[in-house]
Design a protein around this motif. Structure first.
Motif, PDB file in Angstrom:
ATOM      1  N   ILE A 103      40.685  37.261  94.091  1.00 46.37           N
ATOM      2  CA  ILE A 103      40.545  36.804  92.706  1.00 46.37           C
ATOM      3  C   ILE A 103      40.458  35.279  92.655  1.00 46.37           C
ATOM      4  N   ALA A 104      41.335  34.611  93.412  1.00 44.31           N
ATOM      5  CA  ALA A 104      41.343  33.148  93.432  1.00 44.31           C
ATOM      6  C   ALA A 104      40.049  32.595  94.021  1.00 44.31           C
ATOM      7  N   LEU A 105      39.537  33.232  95.084  1.00 46.56           N
ATOM      8  CA  LEU A 105      38.282  32.775  95.699  1.00 46.56           C
ATOM      9  C   LEU A 105      37.111  32.932  94.738  1.00 46.56           C
ATOM     10  N   PHE A 106      37.087  34.045  93.999  1.00 40.79           N
ATOM     11  CA  PHE A 106      36.013  34.252  93.022  1.00 40.79           C
ATOM     12  C   PHE A 106      36.082  33.181  91.937  1.00 40.79           C
ATOM     13  N   TYR A 111      46.406  32.132  92.078  1.00 42.50           N
ATOM     14  CA  TYR A 111      46.785  32.913  93.265  1.00 42.50           C
ATOM     15  C   TYR A 111      48.285  33.205  93.279  1.00 42.50           C
ATOM     16  N   PHE A 112      49.082  32.169  93.084  1.00 45.58           N
ATOM     17  CA  PHE A 112      50.535  32.352  93.148  1.00 45.58           C
ATOM     18  C   PHE A 112      51.049  33.161  91.950  1.00 45.58           C
ATOM     19  N   GLN A 113      50.415  32.976  90.785  1.00 45.73           N
ATOM     20  CA  GLN A 113      50.847  33.732  89.606  1.00 45.73           C
ATOM     21  C   GLN A 113      50.535  35.217  89.749  1.00 45.73           C
ATOM     22  N   VAL A 114      49.333  35.524  90.236  1.00 48.81           N
ATOM     23  CA  VAL A 114      48.942  36.924  90.413  1.00 48.81           C
ATOM     24  C   VAL A 114      49.763  37.571  91.522  1.00 48.81           C
ATOM     25  N   LYS A 115      50.036  36.800  92.571  1.00 45.68           N
ATOM     26  CA  LYS A 115      50.838  37.334  93.675  1.00 45.68           C
ATOM     27  C   LYS A 115      52.242  37.689  93.189  1.00 45.68           C
ATOM     28  N   LYS A 116      52.744  36.900  92.249  1.00 42.27           N
ATOM     29  CA  LYS A 116      54.078  37.155  91.717  1.00 42.27           C
ATOM     30  C   LYS A 116      54.067  38.331  90.744  1.00 42.27           C
ATOM     31  N   ASP A 117      53.043  38.403  89.885  1.00 44.22           N
ATOM     32  CA  ASP A 117      52.970  39.486  88.901  1.00 44.22           C
ATOM     33  C   ASP A 117      51.529  39.608  88.411  1.00 44.22           C
ATOM     34  N   VAL A 118      50.881  40.724  88.758  1.00 42.56           N
ATOM     35  CA  VAL A 118      49.472  40.909  88.412  1.00 42.56           C
ATOM     36  C   VAL A 118      49.261  40.956  86.894  1.00 42.56           C
ATOM     37  N   LYS A 119      50.317  41.251  86.143  1.00 43.81           N
ATOM     38  CA  LYS A 119      50.189  41.293  84.680  1.00 43.81           C
ATOM     39  C   LYS A 119      49.829  39.922  84.104  1.00 43.81           C
ATOM     40  N   ARG A 178      42.069  49.511  89.757  1.00 44.64           N
ATOM     41  CA  ARG A 178      41.743  48.813  91.004  1.00 44.64           C
ATOM     42  C   ARG A 178      42.226  47.368  90.958  1.00 44.64           C
ATOM     43  N   LEU A 179      42.216  46.782  89.751  1.00 47.70           N
ATOM     44  CA  LEU A 179      42.646  45.397  89.609  1.00 47.70           C
ATOM     45  C   LEU A 179      44.099  45.215  90.047  1.00 47.70           C
ATOM     46  N   LYS A 180      44.906  46.240  89.829  1.00 47.08           N
ATOM     47  CA  LYS A 180      46.323  46.155  90.180  1.00 47.08           C
ATOM     48  C   LYS A 180      46.547  46.017  91.680  1.00 47.08           C
ATOM     49  N   THR A 181      45.591  46.505  92.466  1.00 45.74           N
ATOM     50  CA  THR A 181      45.744  46.460  93.925  1.00 45.74           C
ATOM     51  C   THR A 181      44.791  45.463  94.582  1.00 45.74           C
ATOM     52  N   THR A 182      44.045  44.728  93.765  1.00 41.70           N
ATOM     53  CA  THR A 182      43.112  43.735  94.313  1.00 41.70           C
ATOM     54  C   THR A 182      43.870  42.550  94.889  1.00 41.70           C
ATOM     55  N   SER A 183      43.398  42.036  96.011  1.00 42.43           N
ATOM     56  CA  SER A 183      44.051  40.898  96.649  1.00 42.43           C
ATOM     57  C   SER A 183      44.021  39.671  95.737  1.00 42.43           C
ATOM     58  N   PRO A 184      45.162  39.027  95.524  1.00 40.47           N
ATOM     59  CA  PRO A 184      45.171  37.777  94.738  1.00 40.47           C
ATOM     60  C   PRO A 184      44.258  36.714  95.341  1.00 40.47           C
TER      61      PRO A 184
END
Length: 217
Positions: A132-135, A200-208, A123-129
């Motif tokens: 995650i950033a807001l949390f 936010y920008f890092q996760v948006k670019k690559d969730v890994k 689920r983490l792979k499809t979670t909105s960046p």
């Protein structure tokens, strides 16, 4: 990264022991190096416990903190306890605000680590960046608020001046009495926000990228 963290463990622990070895005899001879030396020694001793807390928790509960968070934590303990409190670096203008920025970013990172631990990997792979950033932002800023609650409470109970509502023993009034607390809260918000926007920008670019902020067994 691991070698640097171990080096910081050693710096915090050995630095604190050296501080105690130098300052305690002076205090016992009635020649304290710093004002309030007895209290400072107690806090520096507590700093040894805090510095060793991450590896102790890892051994007890069989997991590993993200190395980046351990690095930031050890730097924070060094700046706030040994240097800030023990050696009076808090007298340097904005030293306290810098540490609030630093710790807020660390706590936002911890918030991301907790979010990742509570979310199944698929689920983490499809979670909105953005989520995650807001949390992360909310977690970091909220802990900063709770810290101000702590300072306010113990200033009242123990007659301390952690919120700097007194200057040279004189009570401040109006806006002047709020400056330290509001400055701390601003720093908490900006520190959390900076890490969260970057994440936010890092996760948006690559969730890994989140792997750097995940607990490991």
């Amino acid at each position: 990264m691991t070698k640097l963290v171990k080096w910081l463990y050693g710096l915090n622990v050995l630095g604190a022991l050296a501080y105690i070895a130098v300052c305690l005899p002076k205090l016992l001879m009635g020649q304290p190096i710093y004002p309030g030396q007895a209290g400072l020694l107690g806090q520096v001793t507590a700093g040894i416990v805090l510095a060793l807390l991450p590896p102790v928790l890892e051994r007890l509960f069989h997991f590993q903190f993200p190395p980046i968070l351990k690095l930031i934590f050890e730097l924070f303990i060094l700046g706030s306890v040994l240097l800030g409190t023990g050696m009076q670096f808090y007298n340097i203008p904005y030293w306290d605000k810098f540490l609030h920025l630093f710790s807020a970013a660390m706590l936002a990172g911890l918030g991301m680590a907790i979010f990742c631990a509570l979310t199944p990997q698929e689920r983490l792979k499809t979670t909105s960046p953005l989520l995650i950033a807001l949390f992360a932002f909310t977690f970091g800023a909220t802990i900063g608020v709770f810290w101000e609650f702590y300072e306010f409470t113990f200033d009242g109970l123990l007659g301390l001046n952690m919120q700097r509502y007194m200057a040279h023993g004189v009570l401040l009034a109006g806006r002047a009495a709020l400056m330290d607390t509001m400055g701390d809260l601003f720093a908490d918000v900006f520190g959390s926000l900076a890490l969260s926007v970057f994440a936010y920008f890092q996760v948006k670019k690559d969730v890994k990228w989140l792997a750097a902020f995940q607990f490991r067994r």
